[in-house]
Design a protein around this motif. Sequence first.
Motif, PDB file in Angstrom:
ATOM      1  N   THR A  14      41.936 -41.950  11.738  1.00 34.92           N
ATOM      2  CA  THR A  14      42.409 -41.513  10.433  1.00 34.92           C
ATOM      3  C   THR A  14      41.351 -41.705   9.356  1.00 34.92           C
ATOM      4  OG1 THR A  14      44.136 -41.800   8.780  1.00 34.92           O
ATOM      5  CG2 THR A  14      43.483 -43.762   9.987  1.00 34.92           C
ATOM      6  N   GLN A  15      41.432 -40.865   8.325  1.00 36.28           N
ATOM      7  CA  GLN A  15      40.549 -40.966   7.173  1.00 36.28           C
ATOM      8  C   GLN A  15      41.248 -41.630   5.980  1.00 36.28           C
ATOM      9  OE1 GLN A  15      38.673 -37.225   6.138  1.00 36.28           O
ATOM     10  NE2 GLN A  15      38.727 -36.545   8.254  1.00 36.28           N
ATOM     11  N   GLY A  40      43.725 -37.652   2.605  1.00 33.37           N
ATOM     12  CA  GLY A  40      43.621 -38.150   3.971  1.00 33.37           C
ATOM     13  C   GLY A  40      44.794 -37.731   4.839  1.00 33.37           C
ATOM     14  N   LEU A  82      35.196 -44.095  10.651  1.00 34.41           N
ATOM     15  CA  LEU A  82      35.616 -43.279  11.798  1.00 34.41           C
ATOM     16  C   LEU A  82      34.961 -43.773  13.086  1.00 34.41           C
ATOM     17  CD1 LEU A  82      35.513 -39.729  10.152  1.00 34.41           C
ATOM     18  CD2 LEU A  82      37.494 -41.204  10.524  1.00 34.41           C
ATOM     19  N   GLN A 137      44.039 -32.594  12.510  1.00 34.66           N
ATOM     20  CA  GLN A 137      43.394 -33.012  13.748  1.00 34.66           C
ATOM     21  C   GLN A 137      44.345 -33.848  14.591  1.00 34.66           C
ATOM     22  OE1 GLN A 137      40.044 -35.314  12.580  1.00 34.66           O
ATOM     23  NE2 GLN A 137      41.253 -36.958  11.736  1.00 34.66           N
ATOM     24  N   ASP A 179      44.264 -35.518   8.060  1.00 33.90           N
ATOM     25  CA  ASP A 179      44.682 -36.071   9.347  1.00 33.90           C
ATOM     26  C   ASP A 179      45.675 -35.155  10.052  1.00 33.90           C
ATOM     27  OD1 ASP A 179      43.035 -38.216   9.019  1.00 33.90           O
ATOM     28  OD2 ASP A 179      44.626 -39.663   8.596  1.00 33.90           O
TER      29      ASP A 179
END
Length: 172
Positions: free
Chosen positions: A74-75, A62, A117, A69, A66
């Motif tokens: 956030t993932q 993650g 998301l 981008q 992140d």
Amino acid sequence: MSRLARHGWCVATALLVPWLVLAAPAPLTLAGVPPAWPVLWLLPWALVDGPLSGALAGVGLGLVLDGLQLGPITQIPALGLLGWWWGRLGRQGPPIERSFNLGLLALLGTALLGGSLILQRLLLGSWVPGEGPPSPALHTWLAQTLLTALLAPLLCSLQLLLWRQQAQGGRS
């Protein structure tokens, strides 16, 4: 140290995920939407290596994704939670081996990741539900979930077999 992290090439396969996210191979898209590559890599890793390693791998993946981008979305929480959950599933009960099970776990994981998301977009105010249908977000979420679930039986089962062999055999 986790069993898979002892094999440098196993950890190096995580570098394929950002590359695939950036490359977005056209033959592996559905209506222009790529599959959730982090889910396809994290699912077999966590099933083989356990909850702690799965959560750490999810958080690390993650962080890398992140970094690719811009923006506050956030993932990390979703991938960390998925890694922990799948790691617990891999430790409890009989080993998960059937393609249908892998597809279902990937479907649920991608739905959770995409849903987190969308929820973050709602909470941060970058998308307001009253201003028309969120068709692009829902289109992406549904297409990515379906495509990931269809690819998971093939890709995850291959990784699962290879990584289980590496974890048990101890060869590098």
